[in-house]
Scaffold this active site. Structure first.
Site, short mmCIF file in Angstrom:
data_model
loop_
_atom_site.label_atom_id
_atom_site.label_comp_id
_atom_site.label_asym_id
_atom_site.label_seq_id
_atom_site.Cartn_x
_atom_site.Cartn_y
_atom_site.Cartn_z
CB ALA A 90 36.00 -15.82 9.13
CD GLN A 92 30.54 -16.95 14.30
OE1 GLN A 92 29.61 -16.18 14.08
NE2 GLN A 92 30.33 -18.21 14.67
CB SER A 93 31.92 -14.65 7.03
OG SER A 93 31.49 -13.81 5.98
CG ASN A 94 28.85 -10.12 10.22
OD1 ASN A 94 28.11 -10.66 11.03
ND2 ASN A 94 29.93 -9.44 10.57
CB ALA A 96 29.51 -16.30 4.64
#
Ligand SMILES: *Cc1c(COP(=O)(O)O)cnc(C)c1O
Length: 358
Positions: A90, A92-94, A96
């Protein structure tokens, strides 16, 4: 039930971690992360002693649980001499964000495929928090139109990898969909051993561990690690992504996957998988009143920041456990990080800010 840590457990730890010796791994984590009492929140809840394992303090790239997980993915990448790493997630992926940070540290190029997972188009969500940091770390961004198609997202990621290969790159793909070896969970098998050593050293007692259950790598790794070390502390997974009947088989198959990688017997039975989805509604990444209250209480009483997607929701489940506990119980909340998301979700948090004037 009171669980004491016996010297045997510590001996098992060196044995189990011996099974790790042959696995490719890249050191990324500041560890051990602190194990702390939350005295004010404990007093506020008028029940059990509430502890926190500060895996938000894993160091790299603003920290979180994915740093421990990435040690093994980057191990795999370095084993094939990859120069490029790919991940999907997403906005807001942590995961990534921390893949991009780890790529900086290890000298790889990072490609992130952004899925439209949370229908929220506020400018902050689209530009601040994790995505801002991923761009700061120099990741190359791609887009994927839906958020609920794990296989489809992986397929498109593989296509990008194929193109990179044709250009002479050596890509390594971190898959999202189920059915790939759970490399990341190994980070939490190791964390289980770290936790037991801390409990032993500090002479504290922990009666239950509460942790976010998202992809399930963290939950499965911790549970597997504790059981493989001969420790029976209950582990409660708080569902943050999907309902418990869908999550349970995932946790079980992660455990089988870990057993296969380490070439040991799976010590986790189906009955040992404890999941709670009481605070999941209205769904992944969507805030509810219990999550807001949990974020608020933890910030106000302990100065600890929780995020709205994972740790705020997990704390809401943890506080429910605390309400049902005995005064003599010791409960441990595993803080898995996620703090950059706070800035992206500013609009969601605004309602509680006005409650906070002292
Ligand atoms: C990814 C994530 C989780 C969930 O961990 P899984 O291993 O995917 O279950 C929890 N908290 C934060 C902050 C995360 O980024």
């Amino acid at each position: 039930m009171r669980v004491q840590i016996s010297p045997d457990v510590i001996k098992n730890a060196s044995c189990l971690l011996g099974a790790f010796d042959d696995l490719p791994r890249v050191s990324l984590t500041h560890s051990p992360t602190p194990l702390e009492l939350m005295p004010n929140l404990s007093k506020k809840m008028q029940g059990a002693q509430l502890w926190v394992k500060r895996d938000d303090c894993t160091g790299l790239g603003m920290g979180g649980n994915k740093v421990r997980q990435l040690e093994f993915y980057f191990g795999q990448a370095s084993a094939i001499k990859a120069d490029t790493i790919l991940i999907t997630g997403a906005l807001q992926s942590n995961f990534a964000r921390l893949t991009a940070a780890s790529a900086c540290k290890t000298g790889l190029q990072c490609h992130i495929q952004i899925e439209e997972r949370v229908p929220n188009s506020s400018p902050l969500y689209r530009h601040s928090g994790n995505i801002l940091l991923s761009r700061l770390y120099g990741a190359i961004l791609h887009s994927f139109p839906t958020g609920e198609d794990e296989e489809g997202a992986d397929r498109q990621l593989e296509e990008i990898a194929t193109k990179l290969k044709a250009e002479g790159k050596i890509p390594y793909v971190i898959h999202l969909s189920h059915g790939h070896p759970p490399w990341g969970a190994l980070g939490y098998v190791a964390a289980a051993s770290e936790l037991l050593e801390q409990i032993d050293r500090d002479k504290c007692v922990i009666d239950e561990v509460v942790v976010a259950s998202g992809s399930g790598a963290t939950h499965a790794g911790l549970l597997f690690g504790l059981r493989a070390l001969g420790c029976s502390i209950p582990v409660r997974g708080i569902c943050v992504r999907r309902q418990k009947h869908l999550q349970r088989p995932r946790i079980f198959s992660h455990c089988q996957g870990i057993a296969k990688i380490l070439d040991i017997e799976n010590p986790v039975s189906d009955e040992d998988i404890d999941l709670n989805d009481d605070v999941l509604a209205p769904g992944y990444g969507k805030i509810n009143e219990a999550v807001l209250e949990a974020i608020n209480l933890t910030a106000q009483n302990e100065g600890i920041v929780l995020d709205p997607v994972y740790t705020g929701r997990t704390m809401a489940g943890f506080l429910n456990c605390a309400r049902q506990s005995e005064k003599t119980d010791n409960l441990l909340f595993f803080h898995t990080g996620g703090q950059p998301a706070v800035f992206a979700y500013e609009d969601d948090l605004t309602p509680i800010l006005s409650r906070n004037i002292k």
